[in-house]
Design a protein around this motif. Sequence first.
Motif, mmCIF file in Angstrom:
data_model
loop_
_atom_site.group_PDB
_atom_site.id
_atom_site.type_symbol
_atom_site.label_atom_id
_atom_site.label_comp_id
_atom_site.label_asym_id
_atom_site.label_seq_id
_atom_site.Cartn_x
_atom_site.Cartn_y
_atom_site.Cartn_z
ATOM 1 N N THR A 34 -115.567 51.874 34.258
ATOM 2 C CA THR A 34 -115.148 53.248 33.802
ATOM 3 C C THR A 34 -114.464 54.071 34.689
ATOM 4 O O THR A 34 -113.559 54.625 34.402
ATOM 5 N N GLU A 35 -115.023 53.927 36.066
ATOM 6 C CA GLU A 35 -114.319 54.820 37.027
ATOM 7 C C GLU A 35 -113.075 54.384 37.317
ATOM 8 O O GLU A 35 -112.198 55.105 37.319
ATOM 9 N N THR A 37 -110.876 52.461 35.380
ATOM 10 C CA THR A 37 -110.114 52.703 34.373
ATOM 11 C C THR A 37 -109.733 54.381 34.398
ATOM 12 O O THR A 37 -108.664 54.569 34.171
ATOM 13 N N GLU A 38 -110.696 55.300 34.373
ATOM 14 C CA GLU A 38 -110.144 56.768 34.560
ATOM 15 C C GLU A 38 -109.250 56.878 35.553
ATOM 16 O O GLU A 38 -108.165 57.659 35.484
ATOM 17 N N TYR A 39 -109.431 56.637 37.032
ATOM 18 C CA TYR A 39 -108.280 56.559 37.774
ATOM 19 C C TYR A 39 -107.232 55.971 37.670
ATOM 20 O O TYR A 39 -106.052 56.793 37.896
ATOM 21 N N SER A 40 -107.002 54.932 37.051
ATOM 22 C CA SER A 40 -105.639 54.186 36.470
ATOM 23 C C SER A 40 -105.152 55.236 35.818
ATOM 24 O O SER A 40 -103.826 55.406 35.698
ATOM 25 N N LYS A 41 -105.803 55.566 34.663
ATOM 26 C CA LYS A 41 -105.293 56.609 33.538
ATOM 27 C C LYS A 41 -104.691 57.754 34.200
ATOM 28 O O LYS A 41 -103.336 58.055 34.095
ATOM 29 N N LYS A 42 -105.412 58.390 35.280
ATOM 30 C CA LYS A 42 -104.936 59.669 35.653
ATOM 31 C C LYS A 42 -103.831 59.476 36.905
ATOM 32 O O LYS A 42 -102.767 60.342 36.758
ATOM 33 N N GLN A 45 -100.632 59.050 34.376
ATOM 34 C CA GLN A 45 -100.264 60.371 34.106
ATOM 35 C C GLN A 45 -99.665 60.954 35.174
ATOM 36 O O GLN A 45 -98.482 61.800 34.947
ATOM 37 N N GLU A 81 -110.779 57.920 45.702
ATOM 38 C CA GLU A 81 -111.189 56.987 44.811
ATOM 39 C C GLU A 81 -111.567 55.680 45.458
ATOM 40 O O GLU A 81 -112.721 55.081 44.992
#
Length: 119
Positions: A34-35, A37-42, A45, A81
Amino acid sequence: MFNFDDANTKGKEAMDAMLKNYAEIAKGFQAIATEATEYSKKSFQDAVAHMESLTGVKSVEGALELQTNFVKGAYEGFVSEATKLTEMYADLAKSAYKPYETPAAKASKSAGVPAATAA
């Protein structure tokens, strides 16, 4: 004499402990995924926003300054990260090994192996 009831009870306790440990490990891997994935998404963006802001720059100096600031921020974010994920993996390894510490210590003690000491 061998007591089957005690053996059955010990086997059930061991199986319960093992299943609980596997559940904790699965939760740890899920948190890491989850961590990440969130970092990749951020990160994606942020890169898109940076590219959009680059299109509005009128000078080479402005573009270089914008690019320098973006790269610096991206690097600092990556290091942060990576540190966080390293700590999560270390905590996961500690929690995965924890149920085996006591049996391993007992086994090494009964085998005559001196216990490990912290330096």
